[in-house]
Design a protein around this motif. Structure first.
Motif, PDB file in Angstrom:
ATOM      1  N   ASN A  63     -65.672  -3.084  25.895  1.00 15.78           N
ATOM      2  CA  ASN A  63     -64.873  -3.493  27.045  1.00 15.78           C
ATOM      3  C   ASN A  63     -63.401  -3.531  26.671  1.00 15.78           C
ATOM      4  OD1 ASN A  63     -64.211  -6.493  28.817  1.00 15.78           O
ATOM      5  ND2 ASN A  63     -64.507  -4.535  29.766  1.00 15.78           N
ATOM      6  N   ILE A  64     -62.611  -2.771  27.403  1.00 20.04           N
ATOM      7  CA  ILE A  64     -61.151  -2.846  27.305  1.00 20.04           C
ATOM      8  C   ILE A  64     -60.648  -3.041  28.727  1.00 20.04           C
ATOM      9  CG2 ILE A  64     -59.011  -1.752  26.551  1.00 20.04           C
ATOM     10  CD1 ILE A  64     -60.642  -0.075  24.594  1.00 20.04           C
ATOM     11  N   PRO A  65     -60.554  -4.320  29.149  1.00 17.60           N
ATOM     12  CA  PRO A  65     -60.121  -4.586  30.524  1.00 17.60           C
ATOM     13  C   PRO A  65     -58.654  -4.220  30.723  1.00 17.60           C
ATOM     14  CG  PRO A  65     -60.348  -6.637  29.305  1.00 17.60           C
ATOM     15  CD  PRO A  65     -60.824  -5.537  28.406  1.00 17.60           C
ATOM     16  N   PRO A  66     -58.239  -4.073  31.972  1.00 14.39           N
ATOM     17  CA  PRO A  66     -56.862  -3.650  32.261  1.00 14.39           C
ATOM     18  C   PRO A  66     -55.798  -4.479  31.556  1.00 14.39           C
ATOM     19  CG  PRO A  66     -58.145  -3.696  34.275  1.00 14.39           C
ATOM     20  CD  PRO A  66     -59.011  -4.270  33.193  1.00 14.39           C
ATOM     21  N   GLU A  67     -56.020  -5.777  31.455  1.00 14.12           N
ATOM     22  CA  GLU A  67     -55.004  -6.636  30.836  1.00 14.12           C
ATOM     23  C   GLU A  67     -54.913  -6.463  29.317  1.00 14.12           C
ATOM     24  OE1 GLU A  67     -58.749  -9.159  31.216  1.00 14.12           O
ATOM     25  OE2 GLU A  67     -57.677  -7.793  32.530  1.00 14.12           O
ATOM     26  N   LYS A  68     -55.850  -5.737  28.717  1.00  7.48           N
ATOM     27  CA  LYS A  68     -55.821  -5.513  27.271  1.00  7.48           C
ATOM     28  C   LYS A  68     -55.589  -4.051  26.907  1.00  7.48           C
ATOM     29  CE  LYS A  68     -58.488  -9.532  26.059  1.00  7.48           C
ATOM     30  NZ  LYS A  68     -59.668 -10.073  25.433  1.00  7.48           N
ATOM     31  N   VAL A  69     -55.159  -3.254  27.865  1.00 11.97           N
ATOM     32  CA  VAL A  69     -54.979  -1.825  27.628  1.00 11.97           C
ATOM     33  C   VAL A  69     -53.970  -1.557  26.508  1.00 11.97           C
ATOM     34  CG1 VAL A  69     -53.185  -1.332  29.337  1.00 11.97           C
ATOM     35  CG2 VAL A  69     -54.882   0.392  28.786  1.00 11.97           C
ATOM     36  N   ASN A  70     -53.031  -2.447  26.285  1.00 12.47           N
ATOM     37  CA  ASN A  70     -52.056  -2.253  25.204  1.00 12.47           C
ATOM     38  C   ASN A  70     -52.705  -2.288  23.832  1.00 12.47           C
ATOM     39  OD1 ASN A  70     -49.939  -1.960  26.995  1.00 12.47           O
ATOM     40  ND2 ASN A  70     -49.442  -4.131  26.980  1.00 12.47           N
ATOM     41  N   ALA A  71     -53.897  -2.885  23.727  1.00 20.50           N
ATOM     42  CA  ALA A  71     -54.595  -2.978  22.448  1.00 20.50           C
ATOM     43  C   ALA A  71     -55.528  -1.791  22.211  1.00 20.50           C
ATOM     44  CB  ALA A  71     -55.395  -4.283  22.389  1.00 20.50           C
ATOM     45  N   ILE A  72     -55.478  -0.799  23.072  1.00 17.92           N
ATOM     46  CA  ILE A  72     -56.439   0.302  23.016  1.00 17.92           C
ATOM     47  C   ILE A  72     -56.461   1.010  21.657  1.00 17.92           C
ATOM     48  CG2 ILE A  72     -54.991   2.162  23.944  1.00 17.92           C
ATOM     49  CD1 ILE A  72     -57.443   2.858  25.744  1.00 17.92           C
ATOM     50  N   ASN A  73     -55.315   1.170  21.022  1.00 18.86           N
ATOM     51  CA  ASN A  73     -55.268   1.866  19.728  1.00 18.86           C
ATOM     52  C   ASN A  73     -56.031   1.120  18.643  1.00 18.86           C
ATOM     53  OD1 ASN A  73     -53.780   3.992  20.706  1.00 18.86           O
ATOM     54  ND2 ASN A  73     -51.820   3.082  20.170  1.00 18.86           N
ATOM     55  N   THR A  74     -56.098  -0.189  18.727  1.00 18.24           N
ATOM     56  CA  THR A  74     -56.809  -0.955  17.697  1.00 18.24           C
ATOM     57  C   THR A  74     -58.308  -1.036  17.971  1.00 18.24           C
ATOM     58  OG1 THR A  74     -56.456  -3.062  18.832  1.00 18.24           O
ATOM     59  CG2 THR A  74     -54.771  -2.379  17.244  1.00 18.24           C
ATOM     60  N   LEU A  75     -58.743  -0.723  19.188  1.00 17.49           N
ATOM     61  CA  LEU A  75     -60.145  -0.875  19.563  1.00 17.49           C
ATOM     62  C   LEU A  75     -60.948   0.422  19.525  1.00 17.49           C
ATOM     63  CD1 LEU A  75     -59.540  -3.264  22.579  1.00 17.49           C
ATOM     64  CD2 LEU A  75     -60.417  -3.894  20.334  1.00 17.49           C
TER      65      LEU A  75
END
Length: 92
Positions: A63-75
């Motif tokens: 789960n990468i919700p919209p509010e955490k999209v900035n963390a996408i590279n780490t996930l």
């Protein structure tokens, strides 16, 4: 579990986006199910809210919700050889 899977496949009736080294491709729910059944190495990303994800999601989805999209590279995996499949509940 199986019932939830088919419910979620229903959410995907229109399409998903498959991102790979070759670019982006829209895949149908049937194509995604075939990839998952074939045990292909893919990462399935559920971009709905954490609450929606908790109510049910595709097997092994992250789960990468919209509010955490900035963390996408780490996930996401670092390897460019692993296809990524993104899905959500759709517009609206």
């Amino acid at each position: 579990m199986k019932k939830n899977f088919f419910l979620l496949i229903g959410l995907l009736m229109f399409s998903c986006t498959l991102a790979s080294a070759e670019g982006f491709k829209i895949v149908s729910a049937d194509e995604l199910k075939k990839l998952m059944d074939a045990k292909k190495q893919i990462v399935v990303v559920d971009t709905r809210t954490e609450q929606e994800f908790a109510q049910g999601h595709l097997p092994k989805a992250i789960n990468i919700p919209p509010e955490k999209v900035n963390a996408i590279n780490t996930l996401l995996p670092k390897s460019k050889n692993v296809p990524l499949v993104f899905y959500c509940r759709g517009a609206g």
